[in-house]
Design a protein around this motif. Structure first.
Motif, PDB file in Angstrom:
ATOM      1  N   LEU A  11     -12.509   7.379   4.928  1.00 52.70           N
ATOM      2  CA  LEU A  11     -11.283   7.592   5.771  1.00 52.70           C
ATOM      3  C   LEU A  11     -10.076   6.828   5.080  1.00 52.70           C
ATOM      4  N   ILE A  12     -10.467   5.478   4.388  1.00 56.04           N
ATOM      5  CA  ILE A  12      -9.202   4.787   3.541  1.00 56.04           C
ATOM      6  C   ILE A  12      -8.698   5.595   2.487  1.00 56.04           C
ATOM      7  N   ILE A  13      -9.623   6.213   1.886  1.00 55.41           N
ATOM      8  CA  ILE A  13      -9.154   6.751   0.630  1.00 55.41           C
ATOM      9  C   ILE A  13      -8.337   7.960   0.961  1.00 55.41           C
ATOM     10  N   PHE A  14      -8.772   8.873   1.827  1.00 55.74           N
ATOM     11  CA  PHE A  14      -7.876  10.227   2.363  1.00 55.74           C
ATOM     12  C   PHE A  14      -6.797   9.832   2.852  1.00 55.74           C
ATOM     13  N   SER A  15      -6.693   8.666   3.720  1.00 55.81           N
ATOM     14  CA  SER A  15      -5.549   8.351   4.427  1.00 55.81           C
ATOM     15  C   SER A  15      -4.514   7.923   3.437  1.00 55.81           C
ATOM     16  N   THR A  16      -5.055   7.017   2.421  1.00 57.71           N
ATOM     17  CA  THR A  16      -4.116   6.567   1.420  1.00 57.71           C
ATOM     18  C   THR A  16      -3.569   7.805   0.457  1.00 57.71           C
ATOM     19  N   LEU A  17      -4.283   8.806   0.176  1.00 52.41           N
ATOM     20  CA  LEU A  17      -3.734  10.001  -0.773  1.00 52.41           C
ATOM     21  C   LEU A  17      -2.849  10.777   0.244  1.00 52.41           C
ATOM     22  N   PHE A  18      -3.107  10.653   1.698  1.00 49.29           N
ATOM     23  CA  PHE A  18      -2.148  11.518   2.448  1.00 49.29           C
ATOM     24  C   PHE A  18      -1.002  10.647   2.755  1.00 49.29           C
ATOM     25  N   ILE A  32       0.332   8.754   0.436  1.00 47.29           N
ATOM     26  CA  ILE A  32       1.459   8.914  -0.805  1.00 47.29           C
ATOM     27  C   ILE A  32       2.202  10.264  -0.887  1.00 47.29           C
ATOM     28  N   ILE A  33       1.266  11.306  -0.535  1.00 43.45           N
ATOM     29  CA  ILE A  33       1.818  12.662  -0.844  1.00 43.45           C
ATOM     30  C   ILE A  33       2.742  12.849   0.290  1.00 43.45           C
ATOM     31  N   TYR A  34       2.632  12.311   1.434  1.00 43.41           N
ATOM     32  CA  TYR A  34       3.546  12.465   2.526  1.00 43.41           C
ATOM     33  C   TYR A  34       5.004  11.874   2.308  1.00 43.41           C
ATOM     34  N   MET A  35       4.705  10.468   1.579  1.00 45.37           N
ATOM     35  CA  MET A  35       5.979   9.560   1.232  1.00 45.37           C
ATOM     36  C   MET A  35       6.790  10.400   0.222  1.00 45.37           C
ATOM     37  N   TYR A  36       6.162  10.910  -0.740  1.00 48.00           N
ATOM     38  CA  TYR A  36       6.631  11.555  -1.952  1.00 48.00           C
ATOM     39  C   TYR A  36       7.365  12.707  -1.650  1.00 48.00           C
ATOM     40  N   LEU A  37       6.874  13.494  -0.621  1.00 47.50           N
ATOM     41  CA  LEU A  37       7.489  14.542  -0.298  1.00 47.50           C
ATOM     42  C   LEU A  37       8.910  14.585   0.626  1.00 47.50           C
ATOM     43  N   THR A  38       8.760  13.690   1.450  1.00 46.98           N
ATOM     44  CA  THR A  38       9.570  13.257   2.394  1.00 46.98           C
ATOM     45  C   THR A  38      10.740  12.667   1.746  1.00 46.98           C
ATOM     46  N   SER A  39      10.580  11.790   0.986  1.00 46.61           N
ATOM     47  CA  SER A  39      11.716  11.289   0.004  1.00 46.61           C
ATOM     48  C   SER A  39      12.202  12.042  -1.013  1.00 46.61           C
TER      49      SER A  39
END
Length: 111
Positions: free
Chosen positions: A10-17, A19-26
């Motif tokens: 859960l920690i691994i997948f939430s961290t990856l999500f 990172i990807i979310y922050m990259y796309l929104t920024s």
């Protein structure tokens, strides 16, 4: 599965999500800010685009390198080297060589 494994996954997948979310929104906010200031839209198309053929060629040469690495690892294991060392080292060496070959092949195809 025990609770520790579930928690780690859960920690691994939430961290990856995250990172990807922050990259796309920024990236989206940055593009909107440039558009509001009147920047030309060609600013977003400056990077080199990879074609589908180049990606497939890279994956194919990597797979060939990994296959050769497994084969050489099996030969080294038969020669008496420990299997962990033989397989791991030869897979990484031949996988890297496959990627290196793909760089030169892609460069030659681009010319």
């Amino acid at each position: 599965m025990d609770s520790t494994t579930v928690l780690v996954n859960l920690i691994i997948f939430s961290t990856l999500f995250g990172i990807i979310y922050m990259y796309l929104t920024s990236r989206n906010k940055e593009r909107l800010a440039l558009i509001e200031k009147g920047a030309d839209a060609t600013v977003f198309n400056t990077g080199k685009k990879f074609s589908f053929g180049e990606v497939i060629l890279n994956i194919a040469l990597l797979a060939i390198g990994i296959g050769c690495g497994v084969l050489v690892g099996a030969m080294l294991e038969q020669a008496g080297l420990a299997s962990e060392v033989a397989f791991t080292s030869s897979i990484f060496i031949f996988g890297g060589l496959g990627l290196l070959v793909s760089i030169f092949v892609n460069r030659k195809l681009a010319n």
